[in-house]
Design a protein around this motif. Structure first.
Motif, PDB file in Angstrom:
ATOM      1  N   GLN A 109      70.536 -17.296  36.484  1.00  0.00           N
ATOM      2  CA  GLN A 109      69.933 -17.669  35.210  1.00  0.00           C
ATOM      3  C   GLN A 109      69.035 -16.556  34.661  1.00  0.00           C
ATOM      4  O   GLN A 109      68.221 -15.994  35.399  1.00  0.00           O
ATOM      5  CB  GLN A 109      69.068 -18.922  35.363  1.00  0.00           C
ATOM      6  N   GLY A 112      70.745 -11.838  31.909  1.00  0.00           N
ATOM      7  CA  GLY A 112      71.126 -11.034  30.750  1.00  0.00           C
ATOM      8  C   GLY A 112      72.612 -11.103  30.405  1.00  0.00           C
ATOM      9  O   GLY A 112      73.128 -10.235  29.699  1.00  0.00           O
ATOM     10  N   LYS A 119      76.543  -6.755  24.043  1.00  0.00           N
ATOM     11  CA  LYS A 119      76.489  -5.293  24.144  1.00  0.00           C
ATOM     12  C   LYS A 119      77.864  -4.701  24.447  1.00  0.00           C
ATOM     13  O   LYS A 119      78.274  -3.700  23.855  1.00  0.00           O
ATOM     14  CB  LYS A 119      75.516  -4.876  25.247  1.00  0.00           C
ATOM     15  N   ASP A 137      79.242 -21.034  28.137  1.00  0.00           N
ATOM     16  CA  ASP A 137      78.033 -21.645  28.713  1.00  0.00           C
ATOM     17  C   ASP A 137      77.734 -22.897  27.901  1.00  0.00           C
ATOM     18  O   ASP A 137      77.253 -22.819  26.776  1.00  0.00           O
ATOM     19  CB  ASP A 137      76.854 -20.671  28.652  1.00  0.00           C
ATOM     20  N   ARG A 140      73.061 -24.344  29.099  1.00  0.00           N
ATOM     21  CA  ARG A 140      71.742 -24.001  28.607  1.00  0.00           C
ATOM     22  C   ARG A 140      71.604 -24.420  27.153  1.00  0.00           C
ATOM     23  O   ARG A 140      72.520 -24.182  26.354  1.00  0.00           O
ATOM     24  CB  ARG A 140      71.531 -22.493  28.749  1.00  0.00           C
ATOM     25  N   GLN A 146      73.238 -18.955  20.626  1.00  0.00           N
ATOM     26  CA  GLN A 146      72.754 -17.610  20.954  1.00  0.00           C
ATOM     27  C   GLN A 146      73.892 -16.599  20.825  1.00  0.00           C
ATOM     28  O   GLN A 146      73.739 -15.559  20.163  1.00  0.00           O
ATOM     29  CB  GLN A 146      72.184 -17.600  22.380  1.00  0.00           C
TER      30      GLN A 146
END
Ligand SMILES: Nc1nc2c(ncn2[C@@H]2O[C@H](COP(=O)(O)OP(=O)(O)OP(=O)(O)O)[C@@H](O)[C@H]2O)c(=O)[nH]1
Ligand SMILES: Nc1nc2c(ncn2[C@@H]2O[C@H](COP(=O)(O)OP(=O)(O)OP(=O)(O)O)[C@@H](O)[C@H]2O)c(=O)[nH]1
Ligand SMILES: [Mg+2]
Ligand SMILES: [Mg+2]
Lengths: 446, 321
Positions: A109, A112, A119, A137, A140, A146
């Motif tokens: 967790q 990154g 990236k 994911d 979360r 995100q």
């Protein structure tokens, strides 16, 4: 707290120099310092044990004791061994000719993964590819948002499904299908963070892997990780056969010993380092930089690279040559200091200079412009001849320089000592380069 | 159990802490207990002990100190039985942590003045999740809670906090992505005041402690708070990831310089990492460790008690009960 290993070894051997002769016991003492330095850098204790044994053997074989500069010789050996373990060859991403090329991001967790999904996608697009990011994911809060937000930032598509009714496995499988239909390639799958001891969640990763058959399974690990890095990486590797490591948050000041541990234990190559929160903060991995960092000896290569940004090519070439030949003197140093000062926060620059960073931190002093001015004043108070041959600064010269720069003798001495350490490191890199131990694609050619 | 007889536990077992730490103790620290099952106190035992401490991220300095202290105590008191030595070690470890815990401020909530908690830390340690946990924690005491989305930088950080707000039925004051965190905090202070909230918890973007400008920003946020309530933030909580190695101490030092940290929480103690950096932090800074995080749910928070922590590490659930 962190003194550099070179300081400590100089002390160990220096103490004994005065005695006139070095003994086997001195090697033991030195090895104890090596061990301590590695442990303080978060290298796993088991890895340290094997590592020190290997270094010791070489140290005895190469007669560190009879060397005129035992500390430098010992550091050279430690450094070479570090680079050897970290891996001397650059390992690029495996992207086979035939699509689909699938990259799967895994890790604990908060390490990154999501950021590095972005990236990598950006980097691959810069290489002319057409990547797709996959939001697998579903755990979360706002993990999907995100990734979508990152996608929007760089205008790269994200495959996502609603969090109800679908599972990470179906998302991954559907995403690959989607990519094949639309011609996206590669496909980068972001997965939820999980503990390596969370059996159901580890099994889920195995299922995803078996269903989509990734070309790369990248373990994303935080550079600040401590001793447990080994257990974590080992388990992820055992379960998934990880193909590469991304070491994140390297823009911090952690020594990054975890990377050495992971590499030593799993043999998995370190493919990239993350150096910031922004999506362009992704860099290839250079073992020699990390080696210096683990030893707390600063990051000479980064220093050079920065300097290079400010100097023209010819200038830079001259500088590099002087560095490897051990001719880099205080004139060059002053010149570089003045140039790099324009580059931004001085504290960062100082961190890169071997010895300086740790000394400053040890003194618990903020590196300020005053420090810079002091160093500059000291060097400016020296004659050009003294700057070229700092070893001639003794006795009355020392007094004169201290007076001229409004500093104390010990401050002048300290600077000179640090400079000597730095020269040693540079010469070391030079030697390694000659032996062909540096990869061809360094930021500059030796 | 034999262990139990040999090593009486002092603290009342804290079930929640122990469950979270179960995995932790299964590793290194159970081995510490075993270490002392040997028949004599020899050099090897000390060496193994040092290694076990290091393995738990206690760090070179503190491990060295703990082992040396034990050595001299064993010598001075002429201790022969390893089990007695274990008791000394345990006391030493508890004492180290208690040194800091004693500095913990008692929360005195004033009527009409929101108790402001500023949560800070490096990237990805668990700040936002901790905020959800703290909100649930204060709710259990019947306090009304508000949250402020002070992380306007990281992608979807605001969404993340808002989802927690919905789940816990707690209002979240937020601006858009990229907004000035100071402005968000300003509004949140105002709103907390107007609505008579008991507790306001402020999220901040993760930041590495070596980034001067970002650290400076924390000071600014603090000033904004103080313009409203002089005593705010009454609590400045630094979150540290239990997996963090020796850098954890530097984090604690640097954050303390920028924003007077009052409390520390150690997140992710449900993993295999032991959080041994707690000992260095307690020794060097004396900042109390107040909470631990033991999972990803809002209920996975426990108060930190040195006794229970060290005991759990030595024994774990069940064995000592
Ligand atoms: N300074 C710095 N921050 C980073 C780097 N990589 C990621 N971060 C930050 O670390 C935090 C966590 O990153 P994420 O990408 O969300 O991590 P994750 O592994 O996806 O987290 P989970 O999905 O919760 O397991 C965020 O604040 C990122 O901005 C890096 O190389 N340097
Ligand atoms: N296992 C475990 N995971 C946790 C714990 N606390 C937080 N996490 C997870 O760690 C990841 C990062 O948590 P966040 O709360 O987003 O961390 P943060 O510090 O706010 O991250 P940034 O804002 O990006 O710097 C998420 O996947 C959380 O679910 C914990 O105590 N145990
Ligand atoms: Mg993520
Ligand atoms: Mg957050």
């Amino acid at each position: 707290m962190f003194e550099s290993l070179s300081d400590r070894l100089n002390e160990t051997f220096g103490r004994l120099n005065r005695k006139g002769r070095l003994t086997e016991q001195d090697v033991d003492d030195a090895m104890r310092e090596v061990r301590r330095a590695l442990l303080e850098a978060d290298v796993n204790f088991k890895v340290v044990k094997d590592f020190v044994a290997a270094v010791r053997e070489r140290a005895v074989g190469q007669d560190v004791l009879r060397s005129l500069t035992p500390a430098q010789t010992a550091i050279g050996i430690v450094n070479e061994e570090l680079v050897r373990v970290l891996g001397t060859d650059r390992e690029p991403l495996r992207l086979p000719e035939r699509p689909p090329q699938i990259l799967m991001m895994v890790g604990l967790q908060g390490s990154g993964k999501t950021t590095h999904t972005g990236k990598l996608a950006l980097q691959l697009r810069k290489e002319g590819r057409n990547p797709l990011m996959v939001a697998a994911d579903l755990q979360r809060p706002a993990a999907v948002n995100q990734l979508q937000a990152l996608g929007k930032q760089v205008n790269i598509p994200v495959y996502a499904e609603g969090t109800t009714g679908s599972s990470p496995v179906t998302v991954a499988v559907n995403a690959v299908k989607h990519a094949m239909e639309r011609g996206y390639n590669p496909v980068i799958i972001d997965t939820a963070g999980r503990l390596q001891i969370d059996e159901p969640l580890m099994a889920e990763l195995v299922t995803i892997r078996d269903r989509v058959n990734p070309t790369e399974i990248l373990l994303v690990a935080d550079a600040m990780t401590g001793q447990e890095a080994v257990g974590v990486a080992q388990t992820f590797h055992d379960r998934l056969a990880v193909t590469g490591l991304i070491l994140t948050k390297m823009d911090g000041d952690a020594r990054g010993g975890a990377a050495l541990s992971i590499r030593a234990v799993t043999g998995v190559p370190i493919k990239f380092i993350g150096t910031g929160e922004k999506l362009d903060a992704l860099e290839p991995f250079y073992p020699e930089r990390l080696a210096g960092r683990i030893l707390g000896m600063g990051d000479v290569l980064s220093l050079v690279e920065r300097a290079q940004e400010l100097t023209d090519d010819k200038d830079a070439e001259r500088l590099q040559n002087r560095m490897i030949k051990g001719q880099f003197d205080l004139e060059d140093f002053l010149d570089q200091l003045q140039k790099i000062k324009k580059m931004g926060p001085l504290s960062q620059l100082m961190e890169m200079i071997p010895g300086l960073g740790s000394q400053m931190r040890q003194a618990k002093a903020q590196i300020s412009d005053d420090d810079y001015k002091r160093i500059e004043a000291i060097i400016l108070s020296m004659t050009p001849q003294e700057r070229r041959r700092p070893e001639m600064v003794r006795g009355r010269r020392l007094n004169r320089i201290a007076r001229g720069s409004g500093t104390q003798r010990n401050e002048v001495n300290q600077l000179l000592k640090q400079f000597r350490d730095m020269q040693g490191m540079m010469a070391q890199f030079g030697k390694m380069a000659k032996k062909g131990k540096l990869p061809a694609n360094l930021p500059f050619d030796f | 159990m034999v262990l139990n007889r040999l090593f009486r536990r002092r603290a009342e077992p804290d079930v929640q802490v122990q469950q979270g730490l179960e995995k932790t103790r299964r590793g290194v620290f159970l081995e510490i207990t075993r270490l002392f099952d040997r028949s004599t106190m020899d050099d090897e035992l000390y060496e193994d002990l040092e290694m076990l401490l290091i393995q738990a991220d206690v760090g070179w300095d503190v491990s060295q100190r703990l082992v040396e202290d034990l050595r001299s105590q064993v010598r001075d008191r002429r201790i022969v039985h390893p089990t007695d030595a274990r008791e000394l070690l345990r006391n030493d470890m508890v004492a180290l942590l208690e040194l800091a815990t004693r500095n913990r401020k008692v929360k005195i909530l004033q009527r009409g003045v929101p108790w402001v908690i500023l949560v800070v830390g490096v990237n990805g340690v668990g700040k936002t999740t901790t905020i959800a946990k703290l909100a649930a924690y204060h709710q259990r005491f019947g306090r009304s809670v508000m949250l402020a989305a002070g992380d306007t930088f990281r992608a979807a950080a605001i969404d993340q906090l808002q989802i927690w707000g919905q789940r816990l039925d707690v209002p979240v004051i937020a601006h858009g992505p990229g907004a000035d965190p100071g402005a968000v905090v300003f509004d949140a202070m105002q709103a907390a005041h107007n609505r008579g909230a008991d507790v306001l918890i402020v999220d901040t973007a993760g930041r590495l402690h070596n980034k001067t400008n970002l650290m400076f920003e924390l000071g600014k946020i603090r000033k904004v708070m103080q313009r409203h309530v002089e005593s705010a933030p009454q609590e400045v909580l630094l979150a540290i990831d239990a997996t963090t190695g020796q850098n954890g101490l530097i984090q604690a030092q640097e954050f303390s310089k920028s924003v007077a940290i009052t409390d520390i929480m150690i997140a992710k103690l449900d993993g295999t990492a032991k959080g041994g950096i707690a000992f260095s932090v307690a020794k060097e800074l004396g900042t109390p460790i107040s909470y631990i995080g033991t999972g990803e749910k809002a209920t996975d928070l426990a108060e930190f008690h040195p006794d229970t922590y060290v005991d759990s590490l030595f024994f774990g659930v069940g064995e000592g009960l």
